[in-house]
Enzyme design. Sequence first.
Site, PDB file in Angstrom:
ATOM      1  N   TYR A  55       0.829  -1.207   0.000  1.00 35.16           N
ATOM      2  CA  TYR A  55       0.000   0.000   0.000  1.00 35.16           C
ATOM      3  C   TYR A  55       0.861   1.255   0.000  1.00 35.16           C
ATOM      4  O   TYR A  55       1.758   1.426   0.833  1.00 35.16           O
ATOM      5  CB  TYR A  55      -0.940   0.034   1.210  1.00 35.16           C
ATOM      6  N   HIS A  85      -1.355  16.984  -2.040  1.00 38.10           N
ATOM      7  CA  HIS A  85      -1.809  17.202  -0.661  1.00 38.10           C
ATOM      8  C   HIS A  85      -1.409  18.566  -0.108  1.00 38.10           C
ATOM      9  O   HIS A  85      -1.721  18.881   1.042  1.00 38.10           O
ATOM     10  CB  HIS A  85      -1.293  16.081   0.237  1.00 38.10           C
ATOM     11  N   ASN A 198       1.749  10.768   6.535  1.00 38.19           N
ATOM     12  CA  ASN A 198       0.886   9.980   7.414  1.00 38.19           C
ATOM     13  C   ASN A 198       1.401  10.109   8.842  1.00 38.19           C
ATOM     14  O   ASN A 198       2.414   9.502   9.193  1.00 38.19           O
ATOM     15  CB  ASN A 198       0.921   8.514   6.994  1.00 38.19           C
ATOM     16  N   TYR A 283     -17.447  29.705  47.149  1.00 41.14           N
ATOM     17  CA  TYR A 283     -16.827  28.555  46.496  1.00 41.14           C
ATOM     18  C   TYR A 283     -15.567  28.931  45.708  1.00 41.14           C
ATOM     19  O   TYR A 283     -14.615  28.166  45.645  1.00 41.14           O
ATOM     20  CB  TYR A 283     -17.810  27.893  45.530  1.00 41.14           C
ATOM     21  N   ARG A 286     -13.048  29.010  48.565  1.00 43.58           N
ATOM     22  CA  ARG A 286     -12.969  27.814  49.402  1.00 43.58           C
ATOM     23  C   ARG A 286     -12.663  26.546  48.602  1.00 43.58           C
ATOM     24  O   ARG A 286     -11.959  25.652  49.080  1.00 43.58           O
ATOM     25  CB  ARG A 286     -14.302  27.637  50.143  1.00 43.58           C
ATOM     26  N   PHE A 330      -2.079   6.340  12.345  1.00 42.05           N
ATOM     27  CA  PHE A 330      -2.129   7.753  11.962  1.00 42.05           C
ATOM     28  C   PHE A 330      -3.363   8.456  12.495  1.00 42.05           C
ATOM     29  O   PHE A 330      -3.490   9.680  12.397  1.00 42.05           O
ATOM     30  CB  PHE A 330      -2.132   7.880  10.432  1.00 42.05           C
ATOM     31  N   GLU A 416     -12.060   7.102   4.460  1.00 36.79           N
ATOM     32  CA  GLU A 416     -11.768   7.680   5.775  1.00 36.79           C
ATOM     33  C   GLU A 416     -13.090   8.168   6.357  1.00 36.79           C
ATOM     34  O   GLU A 416     -13.430   9.349   6.293  1.00 36.79           O
ATOM     35  CB  GLU A 416     -10.756   8.818   5.613  1.00 36.79           C
TER      36      GLU A 416
END
Length: 500
Positions: A55, A85, A198, A283, A286, A330, A416
């Site tokens: 792959y 990309h 990746n 609060y 405290r 990934f 994906e």
Amino acid sequence: MTQEFVIDGSSLSVGDLVSVARLAAPVDIDPAAADRADASRRTVEHLLATGEPLYGVNTGFGKLASVRIAPEDIEQLQRNLILSHVAGVGEPLPVEVVRAVMLLRANVLLRETSGVRSAVVRHIVDMLNAGIHPVVPEQGSVGASGDLAPLAHVAWGMMGGGEVVTHGGGRRSATDALADVGLEPIVFEAKEGLAFINGTQVQTAALALTVNDARNLWRTALGAAAASLEALLGTPVPFDARIHDARPHAGQLEAAALLRELLDGSEIRESHRRDDPRVQDAYSLRCTPQVLGSVADAIAFAARTVEVELNASTDNPLVFGEEILSGGNFHGQPVALALDVLAIALTTLAGISERRIDRLMNPELSHGLPPFLTADAGLHSGMMMVQITAAALVAECRTLCTAASVQSIPTDAHQEDIVPMGMAAAWKARRVLANAQRVVAAELLSAAQGLEFRAPLRPGAGVRRLYARVRELVPALDGDRPVAPDIERVAHAVAREALT
């Protein structure tokens, strides 16, 4: 000279990352780790020679994994992957984040599982040491298969594409910047382009820096809480160790102990022990150990996550001995979730801080302090706007607490189909951090101003040191003036260090 860090794929720490990212500490590569990486690379080359489908090595990517690539096109495949990309948009990431990304990517690619030549790692390290940082847009990653777009921008810069930022802060072409330091543009060979993009290193870089800064902020926030307690004539009884030993959450124990240390030796406390023997405060005073203790526990969770991720194999496929296996390391879900938890925790920290600021301003709640901490209220507005600014910042933080890590949108033709949106989580967490730093700065200014009206009585020793640090940065308010520079000056110090 800043200490040199030697990466080996397994021992990088948050402190190392901060030194390289922010202090430009030099980086080198462990020779034994480089040898192991090259041995792993030979496995990739051997399996490629068999013609077995691998792959992303001799196949297409994602939904195109069934497409076989001819041997003569394998190098072009890696180049095309990077070019396709380079799709990020928006403002560029800060240089410190890019440096952290480059360090992380070098460290992880040095692992035997990556099957990448050590020469690729050396190229990254040489760019880091030369102060050459690719321009990386902050938007465009969904966090799986890793931070594809931003890592592609880093890879593109290594290839001589696009622009880089140098140590001087100016932009120039990557080709020219590489040539100036004698570096040739990298040529990614089989698997290397895929291995490079990746990975979770962009969101992990953001998480590591945020964890570091959140730890510092947490200590400062406890100092601000102690100073406010003194200015408001509060009681330290709720910080008694016996109370917290009865509910021993780690963060709560640590918070209570630090508050006791900060308040030790307080003359202000002794002055009102008999005259104003309040049993319980509100609060926001405290319950500080319980609230900020839970914040500490959340930061610790995020720290554990990032400490694993810094030295984890997050590319795909991975090399194990003589095998190459496809998996999903990934996927950035652990990192995205930790970033979302940090955003919630830091919003909680900012929220309780703002509540104490409000008490310091309000004469109905401040036990004798003048309205808005000014001696001539009416003619002067004093610190009125400090609380309003803090309220605005807390409101924005609460809006940003919507989790990004559950906002999956399927990508890559549903290959994906569940993604973590880690970069969105990173951006939100960093924004919340910056807001919280300013809110705590606002409380420090307010508490210090409140202590002016308790003089000549002195607060606890730890609070005195903190008060002195604030006064090194900003003088007391003796009349109206613009308070924005005061907030920013203290916030800048808060961002750089723990003030307690």
